[in-house]
Design an enzyme around this catalytic site. Structure first.
Site, PDB file in Angstrom:
ATOM      1  N   GLY A  90     -47.211   4.151 -31.062  1.00 24.75           N
ATOM      2  CA  GLY A  90     -45.944   4.268 -30.009  1.00 24.75           C
ATOM      3  C   GLY A  90     -45.120   3.143 -30.046  1.00 24.75           C
TER       4      GLY A  90
ATOM      5  N   ASP B 126     -56.672   3.933 -23.173  1.00 28.06           N
ATOM      6  CA  ASP B 126     -56.238   4.822 -24.237  1.00 28.06           C
ATOM      7  C   ASP B 126     -57.521   4.431 -25.140  1.00 28.06           C
ATOM      8  OD1 ASP B 126     -54.910   6.670 -25.754  1.00 28.06           O
ATOM      9  OD2 ASP B 126     -53.698   5.252 -26.742  1.00 28.06           O
TER      10      ASP B 126
END
Length: 270
Positions: free
Chosen positions: A60, A174
């Site tokens: 990302g 994450d």
């Protein structure tokens, strides 16, 4: 300048700056005076101008490239995508949080570059990410049961350090197979701290925007936004099941009656 002073200088501006412009100005001052900051031209040369053949992956934040310094040291360079507004926040977050941690099972931040592009420089981890080995039939056999056990143990030690032994408690948010890198000795290293949060001492949880990867986030965190170290523990449990089964949680297809790996495990136990 010592490494500890370098890290303190990274952290300092983020406490004092309240907006993007002042953060970038402070980072620029550090870049001008800190001998540990990487020169942009050095990283361009090391990565052969970020040649596609040197690309290790895409996140990302932006693409990651392999590089080699004049000294012969191999590095991994994470390059902020120009169109990534979220990536700018992740750059700041990852720089200040990784500056605080030093552990065998956490990827090492070697330095950074802020102008003319934002780059983070890490140790190069040659065996790439766990997902690339675990979920491909041609590489899965390299992960025998001894290595899988050692990976589980190593990630657990890295999380224990982040949660209990680091300068401040850090929640990764994450944890997943693609964020676990393996070095030449198959030692696992937790990576990608763009979503990580500091956890205030003495609190049972913090309320925060939901962040993470579907299939790895704890249900109570998704539903209520109450973040604690249990969120990382849940994600770690999913990774353990993936290591044992060799199946991806979010693309599980062993049983058409089950939506994911966790559902399959639950029904199998019952």
């Amino acid at each position: 300048m010592t490494k500890s002073n370098f890290f303190r200088n990274i952290i300092k501006p983020f406490h004092s700056s309240s907006n993007k412009e002042s953060q970038e100005e402070d980072l620029g001052k550090i870049a001008a005076h800190d001998q540990k900051v990487f020169n942009f031209e050095t990283l361009v040369f090391a990565t052969r101008n970020f040649h596609p053949d040197n690309k290790l992956g895409q996140g990302g934040f932006g693409p990651v490239f392999k590089g080699k310094l004049d000294s012969g040291e191999e590095i991994a360079v994470k390059k902020l995508a120009h169109t990534s507004n979220q990536g700018k926040k992740e750059f700041v977050n990852e720089a200040k949080l990784l500056a605080r941690v030093q552990h065998r099972n956490v990827v090492s931040l070697l330095g950074y570059c802020v102008s003319p592009e934002k780059l983070l420089v890490y140790e190069y981890v040659p065996n790439e990410s766990l997902d690339k080995l675990l979920f491909k039939s041609r590489t899965r056999d390299t992960l025998d049961w001894k290595r899988r056990y050692d990976i589980i143990s190593g990630v657990a030690k890295g999380l224990q350090y982040l949660h209990e032994d680091a300068h401040d408690c850090i929640i990764h948010r994450d944890i997943k197979a693609s964020n676990i890198l393996l070095d030449e000795n198959w030692v696992p290293k937790i990576a990608d701290f763009g979503m990580a949060k500091l956890y205030p001492e003495g609190q049972t949880h913090v309320n925060t925007r939901i962040a993470g990867t579907n299939g790895y986030m704890a249900p109570e965190y998704v539903m209520h936004g109450n973040l604690s170290i249990k969120a990382d523990v849940y994600s770690f449990g999913v990774v353990v099941l993936e290591l044992i089964s060799g199946q991806k949680n979010y693309t599980f297809d062993l049983d058409p009656e089950c939506q994911n790996l966790l559902d399959w495990v639950r029904t199998s136990i019952v």
